[in-house]
Design a protein around this motif. Sequence first.
Motif, PDB file in Angstrom:
ATOM      1  N   SER A 133       0.847  -1.243  -0.020  1.00 26.83           N
ATOM      2  CA  SER A 133      -0.007  -0.022  -0.074  1.00 26.83           C
ATOM      3  C   SER A 133       0.846   1.351  -0.219  1.00 26.83           C
ATOM      4  O   SER A 133       0.427   2.503  -0.025  1.00 26.83           O
ATOM      5  CB  SER A 133      -0.896  -0.133   1.028  1.00 26.83           C
ATOM      6  OG  SER A 133      -0.162   0.006   2.390  1.00 26.83           O
ATOM      7  N   GLY A 134       2.006   1.107  -0.022  1.00 23.09           N
ATOM      8  CA  GLY A 134       3.045   2.245   0.016  1.00 23.09           C
ATOM      9  C   GLY A 134       3.571   2.683  -1.295  1.00 23.09           C
ATOM     10  O   GLY A 134       3.153   2.173  -2.520  1.00 23.09           O
ATOM     11  N   ASP A 135       4.512   3.868  -1.377  1.00 16.00           N
ATOM     12  CA  ASP A 135       4.951   4.207  -2.658  1.00 16.00           C
ATOM     13  C   ASP A 135       6.057   3.362  -3.096  1.00 16.00           C
ATOM     14  O   ASP A 135       6.714   3.505  -4.399  1.00 16.00           O
ATOM     15  CB  ASP A 135       5.403   5.623  -2.552  1.00 16.00           C
ATOM     16  CG  ASP A 135       4.187   6.702  -2.286  1.00 16.00           C
ATOM     17  OD1 ASP A 135       2.986   6.195  -2.699  1.00 16.00           O
ATOM     18  OD2 ASP A 135       4.734   7.668  -1.779  1.00 16.00           O
ATOM     19  N   THR A 136       6.880   2.653  -2.333  1.00 16.98           N
ATOM     20  CA  THR A 136       7.951   2.064  -2.548  1.00 16.98           C
ATOM     21  C   THR A 136       7.527   0.434  -2.968  1.00 16.98           C
ATOM     22  O   THR A 136       6.541   0.190  -2.653  1.00 16.98           O
ATOM     23  CB  THR A 136       8.901   1.763  -1.364  1.00 16.98           C
ATOM     24  OG1 THR A 136       8.346   1.311  -0.428  1.00 16.98           O
ATOM     25  CG2 THR A 136       9.369   3.127  -0.932  1.00 16.98           C
ATOM     26  N   ILE A 137       8.399  -0.073  -3.799  1.00 22.36           N
ATOM     27  CA  ILE A 137       8.314  -1.589  -4.243  1.00 22.36           C
ATOM     28  C   ILE A 137       8.458  -2.469  -3.050  1.00 22.36           C
ATOM     29  O   ILE A 137       9.310  -2.264  -2.368  1.00 22.36           O
ATOM     30  CB  ILE A 137       9.073  -1.968  -5.641  1.00 22.36           C
ATOM     31  CG1 ILE A 137       8.814  -1.126  -6.702  1.00 22.36           C
ATOM     32  CG2 ILE A 137       9.113  -3.434  -5.891  1.00 22.36           C
ATOM     33  CD1 ILE A 137       7.484  -1.143  -7.215  1.00 22.36           C
ATOM     34  N   PRO A 138       7.528  -3.308  -2.657  1.00 26.76           N
ATOM     35  CA  PRO A 138       7.370  -4.081  -1.534  1.00 26.76           C
ATOM     36  C   PRO A 138       8.028  -5.429  -1.882  1.00 26.76           C
ATOM     37  O   PRO A 138       7.525  -6.617  -2.204  1.00 26.76           O
ATOM     38  CB  PRO A 138       5.936  -4.262  -1.069  1.00 26.76           C
ATOM     39  CG  PRO A 138       5.366  -4.312  -2.268  1.00 26.76           C
ATOM     40  CD  PRO A 138       6.125  -3.349  -3.321  1.00 26.76           C
ATOM     41  N   TYR A 139       9.431  -5.582  -1.702  1.00 21.29           N
ATOM     42  CA  TYR A 139       9.890  -6.659  -1.828  1.00 21.29           C
ATOM     43  C   TYR A 139       9.782  -7.566  -0.554  1.00 21.29           C
ATOM     44  O   TYR A 139       9.765  -7.082   0.345  1.00 21.29           O
ATOM     45  CB  TYR A 139      11.637  -6.551  -2.098  1.00 21.29           C
ATOM     46  CG  TYR A 139      11.967  -5.503  -2.919  1.00 21.29           C
ATOM     47  CD1 TYR A 139      11.831  -6.305  -4.486  1.00 21.29           C
ATOM     48  CD2 TYR A 139      12.249  -4.407  -2.783  1.00 21.29           C
ATOM     49  CE1 TYR A 139      12.316  -5.507  -5.445  1.00 21.29           C
ATOM     50  CE2 TYR A 139      12.846  -3.529  -3.859  1.00 21.29           C
ATOM     51  CZ  TYR A 139      12.857  -3.906  -5.334  1.00 21.29           C
ATOM     52  OH  TYR A 139      12.853  -3.164  -6.281  1.00 21.29           O
TER      53      TYR A 139
END
Length: 128
Positions: A78-84
């Motif tokens: 749900s954030g702006d960064t890519i969730p690895y």
Amino acid sequence: MEDTELLQMAIEAKKNAYAPYSHYQVGAAVLTGGKHVYTGVNVENVSFGATNCAERTAVFKAVSEGEKKIIAVAVAGSGDTIPYPCGICRQVLAEFGDQGTRVICSNSNGSYEVHTLGELLPHAFKLR
Ligand SMILES: [Zn+2]
């Protein structure tokens, strides 16, 4: 199955995330060797160490239904960064996947990256 199709299932699953503490919702969808898809979400707990990530929720659902091979996993955050996937989830994925298992990771804007598990965890722990 197309990566974008699996990703869409992860995005849909994210709606059920239980994240009252971090407010960071994650959905995951795993494609198994049996060609089934199992979804999962992050399930937080007031005792933070009891929290379970979306990827592991999905993998554990798949394994509990008799699946032992993971072909691909999609993760939607749900954030702006890519969730690895975190380190623990990478190790769990390595138990049922292989170096070529596709890992599709998407942020809330729909931007996504595709990696292999071998890229994310090149030296998984193994007994032998
Ligand atoms: Zn994790």
